[in-house]
Design a protein around this motif. Structure first.
Motif, PDB file in Angstrom:
ATOM      1  N   PHE A  33      -2.276  -3.566   8.803  1.00 19.25           N
ATOM      2  CA  PHE A  33      -1.354  -4.363   9.617  1.00 19.25           C
ATOM      3  C   PHE A  33      -1.905  -4.624  11.010  1.00 19.25           C
ATOM      4  N   ARG A  34      -3.227  -4.771  11.058  1.00 15.34           N
ATOM      5  CA  ARG A  34      -3.892  -5.184  12.291  1.00 15.34           C
ATOM      6  C   ARG A  34      -4.662  -6.464  12.001  1.00 15.34           C
ATOM      7  N   GLY A  35      -4.897  -7.267  13.022  1.00 14.72           N
ATOM      8  CA  GLY A  35      -5.666  -8.493  12.847  1.00 14.72           C
ATOM      9  C   GLY A  35      -5.025  -9.409  11.825  1.00 14.72           C
ATOM     10  N   LYS A  36      -5.797  -9.818  10.810  1.00 12.64           N
ATOM     11  CA  LYS A  36      -5.285 -10.736   9.789  1.00 12.64           C
ATOM     12  C   LYS A  36      -4.203 -10.090   8.934  1.00 12.64           C
ATOM     13  N   ASP A  37      -4.154  -8.745   8.924  1.00 15.75           N
ATOM     14  CA  ASP A  37      -3.113  -8.044   8.168  1.00 15.75           C
ATOM     15  C   ASP A  37      -1.831  -7.868   8.980  1.00 15.75           C
ATOM     16  N   GLY A  38      -1.801  -8.416  10.186  1.00 14.45           N
ATOM     17  CA  GLY A  38      -0.649  -8.226  11.065  1.00 14.45           C
ATOM     18  C   GLY A  38       0.501  -9.175  10.807  1.00 14.45           C
ATOM     19  N   LEU A  39       0.360 -10.021   9.773  1.00 14.12           N
ATOM     20  CA  LEU A  39       1.424 -10.964   9.435  1.00 14.12           C
ATOM     21  C   LEU A  39       1.902 -10.724   8.010  1.00 14.12           C
ATOM     22  N   TRP A  40       3.197 -10.951   7.790  1.00 15.59           N
ATOM     23  CA  TRP A  40       3.791 -10.919   6.451  1.00 15.59           C
ATOM     24  C   TRP A  40       4.737 -12.106   6.357  1.00 15.59           C
ATOM     25  N   LYS A  41       4.443 -13.018   5.440  1.00 17.64           N
ATOM     26  CA  LYS A  41       5.217 -14.257   5.320  1.00 17.64           C
ATOM     27  C   LYS A  41       5.304 -14.970   6.669  1.00 17.64           C
ATOM     28  N   ASP A  42       4.162 -15.007   7.356  1.00 14.18           N
ATOM     29  CA  ASP A  42       4.036 -15.669   8.663  1.00 14.18           C
ATOM     30  C   ASP A  42       4.865 -15.014   9.759  1.00 14.18           C
ATOM     31  N   LYS A  43       5.320 -13.803   9.526  1.00 14.92           N
ATOM     32  CA  LYS A  43       6.089 -13.078  10.541  1.00 14.92           C
ATOM     33  C   LYS A  43       5.281 -11.875  11.018  1.00 14.92           C
ATOM     34  N   GLU A  44       5.378 -11.577  12.301  1.00 19.56           N
ATOM     35  CA  GLU A  44       4.634 -10.458  12.863  1.00 19.56           C
ATOM     36  C   GLU A  44       5.234  -9.135  12.396  1.00 19.56           C
ATOM     37  N   VAL A  45       4.371  -8.277  11.848  1.00 27.31           N
ATOM     38  CA  VAL A  45       4.830  -6.992  11.339  1.00 27.31           C
ATOM     39  C   VAL A  45       5.460  -6.159  12.451  1.00 27.31           C
ATOM     40  N   TRP A  62      14.542  -5.220   4.574  1.00 25.21           N
ATOM     41  CA  TRP A  62      14.349  -4.433   3.362  1.00 25.21           C
ATOM     42  C   TRP A  62      13.478  -5.146   2.334  1.00 25.21           C
ATOM     43  N   GLU A  63      13.420  -6.454   2.389  1.00 23.76           N
ATOM     44  CA  GLU A  63      12.494  -7.185   1.524  1.00 23.76           C
ATOM     45  C   GLU A  63      11.054  -6.820   1.892  1.00 23.76           C
ATOM     46  N   PHE A  64      10.797  -6.728   3.197  1.00 25.09           N
ATOM     47  CA  PHE A  64       9.466  -6.351   3.671  1.00 25.09           C
ATOM     48  C   PHE A  64       9.108  -4.934   3.225  1.00 25.09           C
ATOM     49  N   TYR A  65      10.029  -3.985   3.412  1.00 24.60           N
ATOM     50  CA  TYR A  65       9.706  -2.604   3.047  1.00 24.60           C
ATOM     51  C   TYR A  65       9.671  -2.399   1.539  1.00 24.60           C
ATOM     52  N   SER A  66      10.440  -3.160   0.789  1.00 17.73           N
ATOM     53  CA  SER A  66      10.350  -3.091  -0.670  1.00 17.73           C
ATOM     54  C   SER A  66       8.990  -3.596  -1.136  1.00 17.73           C
ATOM     55  N   TRP A  67       8.492  -4.633  -0.460  1.00 20.70           N
ATOM     56  CA  TRP A  67       7.148  -5.141  -0.768  1.00 20.70           C
ATOM     57  C   TRP A  67       6.096  -4.076  -0.477  1.00 20.70           C
ATOM     58  N   ARG A  68       6.227  -3.403   0.662  1.00 21.01           N
ATOM     59  CA  ARG A  68       5.266  -2.353   1.012  1.00 21.01           C
ATOM     60  C   ARG A  68       5.290  -1.228  -0.019  1.00 21.01           C
ATOM     61  N   ARG A  69       6.477  -0.845  -0.448  1.00 25.00           N
ATOM     62  CA  ARG A  69       6.590   0.234  -1.428  1.00 25.00           C
ATOM     63  C   ARG A  69       6.016  -0.177  -2.778  1.00 25.00           C
ATOM     64  N   GLN A  70       6.261  -1.400  -3.172  1.00 23.66           N
ATOM     65  CA  GLN A  70       5.719  -1.879  -4.435  1.00 23.66           C
ATOM     66  C   GLN A  70       4.197  -1.881  -4.391  1.00 23.66           C
ATOM     67  N   LEU A  71       3.659  -2.269  -3.242  1.00 26.71           N
ATOM     68  CA  LEU A  71       2.212  -2.266  -3.058  1.00 26.71           C
ATOM     69  C   LEU A  71       1.643  -0.859  -3.201  1.00 26.71           C
ATOM     70  N   LEU A  72       2.319   0.118  -2.619  1.00 28.63           N
ATOM     71  CA  LEU A  72       1.829   1.493  -2.644  1.00 28.63           C
ATOM     72  C   LEU A  72       1.884   2.116  -4.036  1.00 28.63           C
ATOM     73  N   LYS A  73       2.744   1.594  -4.900  1.00 34.19           N
ATOM     74  CA  LYS A  73       2.814   2.121  -6.265  1.00 34.19           C
ATOM     75  C   LYS A  73       1.496   1.928  -7.008  1.00 34.19           C
ATOM     76  N   GLU A  74       0.747   0.911  -6.595  1.00 40.66           N
ATOM     77  CA  GLU A  74      -0.520   0.602  -7.262  1.00 40.66           C
ATOM     78  C   GLU A  74      -1.712   1.284  -6.591  1.00 40.66           C
ATOM     79  N   ILE A  75      -1.467   1.993  -5.499  1.00 38.49           N
ATOM     80  CA  ILE A  75      -2.558   2.561  -4.699  1.00 38.49           C
ATOM     81  C   ILE A  75      -2.663   4.068  -4.915  1.00 38.49           C
ATOM     82  N   LYS A  76      -3.882   4.536  -5.039  1.00 36.75           N
ATOM     83  CA  LYS A  76      -4.139   5.953  -5.299  1.00 36.75           C
ATOM     84  C   LYS A  76      -4.938   6.566  -4.149  1.00 36.75           C
ATOM     85  N   PRO A  77      -4.866   7.884  -3.994  1.00 36.54           N
ATOM     86  CA  PRO A  77      -5.711   8.552  -2.993  1.00 36.54           C
ATOM     87  C   PRO A  77      -7.186   8.294  -3.284  1.00 36.54           C
TER      88      PRO A  77
END
Length: 244
Positions: A33-45, A62-77
């Motif tokens: 969430f820095r630089g190019k990752d600092g936007l979500w749907k053209d909105k500043e994080v 909550w749409e934003f945080y649900s998206w973040r949680r869904q993303l993390l479901k696919e991510i592993k240590p």
């Protein structure tokens, strides 16, 4: 890769502290969430992740945080996370302080984790502070507390919020008492986490920075390792296996 001076310290050390930042989880694919990752749907994080945003538009928040949680479901240590589990087992007193909210250190297996900025896998009530696993609110577009009925937020520190004082004090105490302090993958600009390495060094700890980029901490560190955390820490585990 590591100096002889550090290895001597580690060979005899009892108390180790590790501070991790976004760079560690970035190797798993977690957005910084820095630089190019600092936007979500053209909105500043930074404007979305606030109490004001929750109050003004709870559905969007909550749409934003649900998206973040869904993303993390696919991510592993990654190897850095698993290496820190191995490193913890070599020392009598090991504290892992993290600025990350993704829960990956706990998933990997670390036991003593201080989550400075909270944990996105939990929800907290804004009124009564009741905490529940995020799964308990599954299916709710906007989660509400089952104790008092008030709206909930992710159990993370939003922009503009103060840190949990109890957790911060534990982090400061651990930093003041450690013999070696590792700062790994953090920008070293976000307070109060950025002050922890200086607390450690001021009390005699050997200060090591592992970061692919220079930070404000770099010139004050006793040792700087300019390679990704996963490579540095897997190498460190191999060394500890020989000297501990």
């Amino acid at each position: 890769m590591f100096s002889q001076k550090l290895l001597i310290r580690l060979k005899n050390a009892f108390n180790i502290v590790v501070l991790t930042g976004a760079g560690v989880s970035a190797e798993s694919g977690v957005p910084t969430f820095r630089g190019k990752d600092g936007l979500w749907k053209d909105k500043e994080v930074e404007k979305l992740a606030t109490l004001e945003a929750l109050e003004e538009d709870p559905k969007l928040f909550w749409e934003f945080y649900s998206w973040r949680r869904q993303l993390l479901k696919e991510i592993k240590p990654n190897f850095a996370h698993f290496s820190m589990v191995d490193i913890e087992n070599y020392f009598e007193d090991f504290t892992l302080i993290t600025q990350n909210v993704d829960n990956l250190h706990t998933v990997a297996g670390n036991r003593k984790v201080l989550e400075l900025h909270g944990n996105i896998t939990r929800n907290r009530c804004l009124r009564c502070d009741h905490i529940v696993p995020m799964e308990q609110s599954a299916g709710q577009e906007i989660p509400y507390c089952d104790k008092c009925g008030n709206i909930m937020k992710p159990d993370v520190i939003l922009f503009g919020e103060a840190l949990n004082e109890k957790i911060l004090r534990k982090a400061q105490t651990a930093s003041a008492e450690c013999e070696v302090f590792f700062s790994i993958g953090t920008s070293s600009v976000v307070e109060p986490a950025a002050s922890l390495p200086y607390i450690a060094k001021g009390n005699g700890a050997y200060l090591v920075e592992i970061n692919t980029e220079e930070t404000p901490l770099s010139e004050n560190a006793d040792e700087v390792i300019r390679i990704p955390a996963s490579k540095a820490l897997t190498g460190l585990v191999m060394i500890l296996d020989r000297i501990r």
